[in-house]
Design a protein around this motif. Structure first.
Motif, PDB file in Angstrom:
ATOM      1  N   ALA A  57       0.832  -1.185  -0.005  1.00  0.00           N
ATOM      2  CA  ALA A  57       0.069  -0.177   0.015  1.00  0.00           C
ATOM      3  C   ALA A  57       0.735   1.217  -0.013  1.00  0.00           C
ATOM      4  O   ALA A  57       0.530   2.197  -0.774  1.00  0.00           O
ATOM      5  CB  ALA A  57      -1.010   0.082   0.992  1.00  0.00           C
ATOM      6  N   ALA A  60       2.393   1.461  -3.547  1.00  0.00           N
ATOM      7  CA  ALA A  60       1.294   2.237  -4.258  1.00  0.00           C
ATOM      8  C   ALA A  60       1.126   3.500  -4.335  1.00  0.00           C
ATOM      9  O   ALA A  60       1.027   4.538  -5.142  1.00  0.00           O
ATOM     10  CB  ALA A  60       0.194   1.162  -4.170  1.00  0.00           C
ATOM     11  N   GLY A  61       1.048   3.955  -2.990  1.00  0.00           N
ATOM     12  CA  GLY A  61       1.196   5.498  -2.650  1.00  0.00           C
ATOM     13  C   GLY A  61       2.238   6.194  -3.175  1.00  0.00           C
ATOM     14  O   GLY A  61       2.125   7.313  -3.948  1.00  0.00           O
ATOM     15  N   ARG A  64       1.843   6.433  -7.130  1.00  0.00           N
ATOM     16  CA  ARG A  64       0.802   7.500  -7.499  1.00  0.00           C
ATOM     17  C   ARG A  64       1.261   8.915  -7.313  1.00  0.00           C
ATOM     18  O   ARG A  64       1.013   9.663  -8.245  1.00  0.00           O
ATOM     19  CB  ARG A  64      -0.589   7.294  -6.793  1.00  0.00           C
ATOM     20  N   ILE A  86      -4.278   5.402  -0.911  1.00  0.00           N
ATOM     21  CA  ILE A  86      -4.552   4.122  -1.850  1.00  0.00           C
ATOM     22  C   ILE A  86      -5.806   3.526  -0.690  1.00  0.00           C
ATOM     23  O   ILE A  86      -6.659   3.109  -1.767  1.00  0.00           O
ATOM     24  CB  ILE A  86      -3.570   3.102  -1.974  1.00  0.00           C
ATOM     25  N   ASP A  89      -9.004   5.093  -1.742  1.00  0.00           N
ATOM     26  CA  ASP A  89      -9.394   4.838  -3.221  1.00  0.00           C
ATOM     27  C   ASP A  89     -10.175   3.763  -3.346  1.00  0.00           C
ATOM     28  O   ASP A  89      -9.390   2.525  -3.495  1.00  0.00           O
ATOM     29  CB  ASP A  89      -8.360   5.334  -4.060  1.00  0.00           C
ATOM     30  N   LEU A  92      -8.632   1.425  -6.115  1.00  0.00           N
ATOM     31  CA  LEU A  92      -7.194   0.965  -6.071  1.00  0.00           C
ATOM     32  C   LEU A  92      -7.073   0.023  -4.765  1.00  0.00           C
ATOM     33  O   LEU A  92      -6.075  -0.788  -4.813  1.00  0.00           O
ATOM     34  CB  LEU A  92      -6.160   2.082  -6.218  1.00  0.00           C
ATOM     35  N   VAL A  96      -4.755  -3.572  -5.033  1.00  0.00           N
ATOM     36  CA  VAL A  96      -3.623  -3.394  -4.401  1.00  0.00           C
ATOM     37  C   VAL A  96      -3.574  -4.415  -2.965  1.00  0.00           C
ATOM     38  O   VAL A  96      -2.587  -5.100  -3.016  1.00  0.00           O
ATOM     39  CB  VAL A  96      -3.244  -2.053  -3.828  1.00  0.00           C
ATOM     40  N   VAL A 165      -1.574   0.404 -10.154  1.00  0.00           N
ATOM     41  CA  VAL A 165      -1.519   1.784 -10.101  1.00  0.00           C
ATOM     42  C   VAL A 165      -1.447   2.569 -11.207  1.00  0.00           C
ATOM     43  O   VAL A 165      -2.427   3.165 -11.605  1.00  0.00           O
ATOM     44  CB  VAL A 165      -0.720   2.295  -9.000  1.00  0.00           C
TER      45      VAL A 165
END
Length: 240
Positions: A57, A60-61, A64, A86, A89, A92, A96, A165
């Motif tokens: 996570a 992924a953040g 982005r 994330i 959202d 996502l 994720v 992502v």
């Protein structure tokens, strides 16, 4: 295959340039992550499980946030976006966490394999102590094999997250895209793993302080190098 191996260099230097351009955010993010990781990993039984689920996570953040053009300053708000954005959202969060669950299963498998091979987290000195030369060579080969598997798993997970992502792919499709990238650019992807993930893997056997110092200079650049390479490879070959 791997005709563009030389492109790994610009991705690496570009990752450090992006890190330096927003140093306050990325150093703060890494320090906060390491602090959370230290606390979580000390939890009995579930510590490592929670860390493996939590880390994707964060990655992924970062992926982005790196794509936001001209996003500077506002470190508190942007750090919040990295750590929990994330999860807020709906589009996502589930993909994720699905990737995180798959990663957890693979990580558990490698952990069990490390226990079987006898390379399950002891210090390097302890593993090589009081053995003859042949035993030390054999231990070294087992370590190299295990570290290679771990590097490959981490790089695969990073590209799957990038495809999820940045590419908007479902986890299964993201995995297929990543395996296609491995077939087309194995040396390129492996070179990023050697530069960034291998030092982290070795440092994990040398103590928490050394691991923390190595992570400070590799964690964000590794993620940003994956971001740059994924964007470049996807733009060149959208079908990969």
């Amino acid at each position: 295959m791997d005709k563009d191996l030389s492109r790994a260099g610009p991705w690496i230097t570009g990752a450090y340039a992006l890190t330096a351009a927003d140093l306050g955010l990325w150093v703060g993010t890494t320090a906060a992550y390491l602090l959370v990781a230290a606390v979580v990993s000390d939890l009995p039984l579930a510590g490592e499980v929670l860390l493996v689920l939590f880390t994707p996570a964060i990655v992924a953040g970062i992926l982005r946030e790196a794509a936001r053009p001209g996003a500077v300053g506002h470190y508190g708000r942007r750090a919040g976006n990295v750590f929990v954005g994330i999860l807020r959202d709906p589009g996502l969060a589930l993909p994720v966490m699905s990737v995180a669950t798959i990663l957890l299963g693979a990580w558990v498998f490698l952990t069990v394999l490390a226990m079987i091979l006898g390379v399950d987290g002891a210090s390097l000195g302890a593993m090589f102590a009081h053995r003859d030369l042949l035993a030390r060579i054999f231990t070294g080969l087992l370590l190299a094999f295990f570290w290679g598997l771990r590097v490959a798993l981490i790089m695969t997970a990073l590209y799957v997250l990038a495809a999820t992502v940045r590419g908007g792919a479902r986890p299964v499709d993201a995995l297929e895209q990543t395996l296609a990238l491995w077939r087309q650019q194995p040396l390129t992807i492996a070179s990023l793993g050697v530069v960034f993930v291998a030092p982290l893997t070795v440092a994990s056997y040398l103590g928490p302080w050394i691991y923390g110092l190595v992570a400070l200079v590799t964690f964000i650049p590794l993620t940003l190098a994956v971001y740059l390479s994924y964007e470049s490879l996807s733009a060149r070959d959208p079908g990969s």
